[in-house]
Design a protein around this motif. Structure first.
Motif, PDB file in Angstrom:
ATOM      1  N   CYS A  44       0.850  -1.192   0.000  1.00 38.05           N
ATOM      2  CA  CYS A  44       0.000   0.000   0.000  1.00 38.05           C
ATOM      3  C   CYS A  44       0.888   1.245   0.000  1.00 38.05           C
ATOM      4  O   CYS A  44       1.912   1.284   0.689  1.00 38.05           O
ATOM      5  CB  CYS A  44      -0.896  -0.022   1.227  1.00 38.05           C
ATOM      6  SG  CYS A  44      -2.023   1.382   1.323  1.00 38.05           S
ATOM      7  N   ASP A  48       2.428   0.772   3.688  1.00 45.52           N
ATOM      8  CA  ASP A  48       3.237  -0.416   3.460  1.00 45.52           C
ATOM      9  C   ASP A  48       2.537  -1.733   3.801  1.00 45.52           C
ATOM     10  O   ASP A  48       3.164  -2.782   3.809  1.00 45.52           O
ATOM     11  CB  ASP A  48       4.554  -0.326   4.240  1.00 45.52           C
ATOM     12  CG  ASP A  48       5.699  -0.914   3.433  1.00 45.52           C
ATOM     13  OD1 ASP A  48       5.649  -0.824   2.195  1.00 45.52           O
ATOM     14  OD2 ASP A  48       6.628  -1.467   4.050  1.00 45.52           O
ATOM     15  N   CYS A  63      -7.371  -1.839   1.505  1.00 45.10           N
ATOM     16  CA  CYS A  63      -6.184  -2.136   2.303  1.00 45.10           C
ATOM     17  C   CYS A  63      -6.591  -2.657   3.691  1.00 45.10           C
ATOM     18  O   CYS A  63      -7.490  -2.096   4.323  1.00 45.10           O
ATOM     19  CB  CYS A  63      -5.349  -0.876   2.443  1.00 45.10           C
ATOM     20  SG  CYS A  63      -3.901  -1.106   3.466  1.00 45.10           S
ATOM     21  N   ALA A  65      -5.036  -2.412   6.445  1.00 42.55           N
ATOM     22  CA  ALA A  65      -4.552  -1.630   7.585  1.00 42.55           C
ATOM     23  C   ALA A  65      -5.485  -0.469   7.943  1.00 42.55           C
ATOM     24  O   ALA A  65      -5.956  -0.366   9.069  1.00 42.55           O
ATOM     25  CB  ALA A  65      -3.146  -1.114   7.311  1.00 42.55           C
TER      26      ALA A  65
END
Ligand code: FES
Length: 103
Positions: A44, A48, A63, A65
């Motif tokens: 990402c 990351d 994503c 996260a």
């Protein structure tokens, strides 16, 4: 002139699944969407995280996260906090095998 690297058999990547591929140009996430095989940079651009582990929804991935989303066709960042696009990679499917090309 594109060099194609074999990723694996199409039969080993069911619809909805993704696999990480290491290349000299970085990690790539290869997804099997309902409309075909797509490949984007695995990390990402926000923080990351591995997009391979994200939530696949049609032609987008979220994503894992912070839930930024990316278009799997263009690499465009579609939802905050993702702002920078991810690289997209060329894909070919031939004789039941998936091949990864260049960016
Ligand atoms: Fe992907 Fe933050 S690391 S949105």
């Amino acid at each position: 002139n594109t060099t194609w690297h074999r990723v694996g058999a199409l039969a080993d990547l069911p619809v909805g699944d993704a696999v990480r591929v290491e290349t000299p140009d970085g990690e790539v996430a290869v997804f099997h969407t309902e409309t075909g095989i797509r490949a984007i940079a695995n990390r990402c651009t926000h923080g990351d995280a591995e997009l391979r582990e994200g939530y696949l929804d049609g032609e987008t991935v979220e994503c894992p996260a912070h839930f930024g989303t990316f278009c799997l066709r263009t690499g465009e960042a579609l939802a905050y906090p993702a702002i920078e696009p991810v690289a997209t990679w060329q894909i070919q499917v031939d004789d039941g095998q998936i091949y990864l090309g260049g960016r």
